[in-house]
Design an enzyme around this catalytic site. Structure first.
Site, PDB file in Angstrom:
ATOM      1  N   TYR A 175       7.157  -4.180 -22.488  1.00  0.00           N
ATOM      2  CA  TYR A 175       7.367  -4.432 -21.061  1.00  0.00           C
ATOM      3  C   TYR A 175       8.342  -5.593 -20.879  1.00  0.00           C
ATOM      4  CZ  TYR A 175       2.864  -1.995 -20.576  1.00  0.00           C
ATOM      5  OH  TYR A 175       1.837  -1.087 -20.631  1.00  0.00           O
TER       6      TYR A 175
ATOM      7  N   HIS B 198       5.445   0.080 -15.462  1.00  0.00           N
ATOM      8  CA  HIS B 198       5.157   0.946 -16.604  1.00  0.00           C
ATOM      9  C   HIS B 198       6.052   0.466 -17.740  1.00  0.00           C
ATOM     10  CE1 HIS B 198       2.650   3.788 -14.459  1.00  0.00           C
ATOM     11  NE2 HIS B 198       3.523   3.762 -13.466  1.00  0.00           N
TER      12      HIS B 198
ATOM     13  N   LYS C 248       9.942   7.170 -21.343  1.00  0.00           N
ATOM     14  CA  LYS C 248      10.195   5.851 -21.903  1.00  0.00           C
ATOM     15  C   LYS C 248      11.373   5.942 -22.867  1.00  0.00           C
ATOM     16  CE  LYS C 248       5.384   4.623 -21.429  1.00  0.00           C
ATOM     17  NZ  LYS C 248       5.591   4.243 -20.057  1.00  0.00           N
TER      18      LYS C 248
END
Length: 182
Positions: A119, A127, A158
């Site tokens: 993150y 997210h 991602k």
């Protein structure tokens, strides 16, 4: 320094105020029984740390880890203990430490099929934009493995990052993949 207890493959901070403090320094650990805390104020139970987090925090002098016999495990002993429990710990820890030192929030990536979820702001605030797989730079990766890594990161939206650890120079290099539809 915060007192932490080694329990198998986890480290527990039993004091809630100390748990809140450690969590506030970089989103470390998981409060027992609290699934998605938004911030330190939501830490109302003891904190459970992974071994990788614990080694890092011990090296930084933020926690003092005590085993079941009451012995304090200094950074080196905790690192050695963790190396016996976790496969490729040296590679994983090197990547974890490098990402933390670069200012990222690093959490377990197991549910994404990766070593880490990374993150920029923190869990509960965003997210995880990245999933990271730690690899020894001398280790071969087959095309099949690379595709399977990519499939997971693509399905979870991602970016896949391979962290290549060179044990000789103790450096980490990163390769990021972005999947596109054509």
């Amino acid at each position: 320094m915060v007192k932490a207890l080694l329990v198998g493959s986890k480290v527990l901070i039993p004091n809630v105020d100390e748990s809140r403090y450690i969590y506030s320094t970089g989103f470390y650990g998981k409060a027992i029984g609290i699934s998605k805390p938004k911030g330190p104020k939501d830490i109302i139970r003891p904190l459970e740390l992974s071994l990788i987090e614990s080694v890092y925090l011990a090296k930084k002098g933020l926690i003092k880890v005590i085993d079941k016999n009451g012995e304090v495990l200094e950074y080196e002993k905790l690192y050695e203990y963790s190396s016996k429990i976790i496969n490729k710990f040296d590679i994983m820890y090197r990547v974890y430490e490098d990402l933390r030192e670069k200012g990222f929030i690093v959490r377990s990536g197991v549910k994404y099929g990766a070593d880490f979820a990374v993150y920029t702001l923190g869990p509960g605030l965003e997210h995880a934009p990245y999933v990271v797989i730690a690899v020894d730079i001398d280790e071969e990766i087959t095309p099949h493995e690379l595709l399977s890594f990519g499939r997971v990161s693509h399905s979870t939206r991602k970016r896949l990052v391979l962290a290549l650890v060179d044990r000789k120079s103790e450096s980490v290099r990163y390769i990021m993949f972005k999947w596109v539809k054509m």
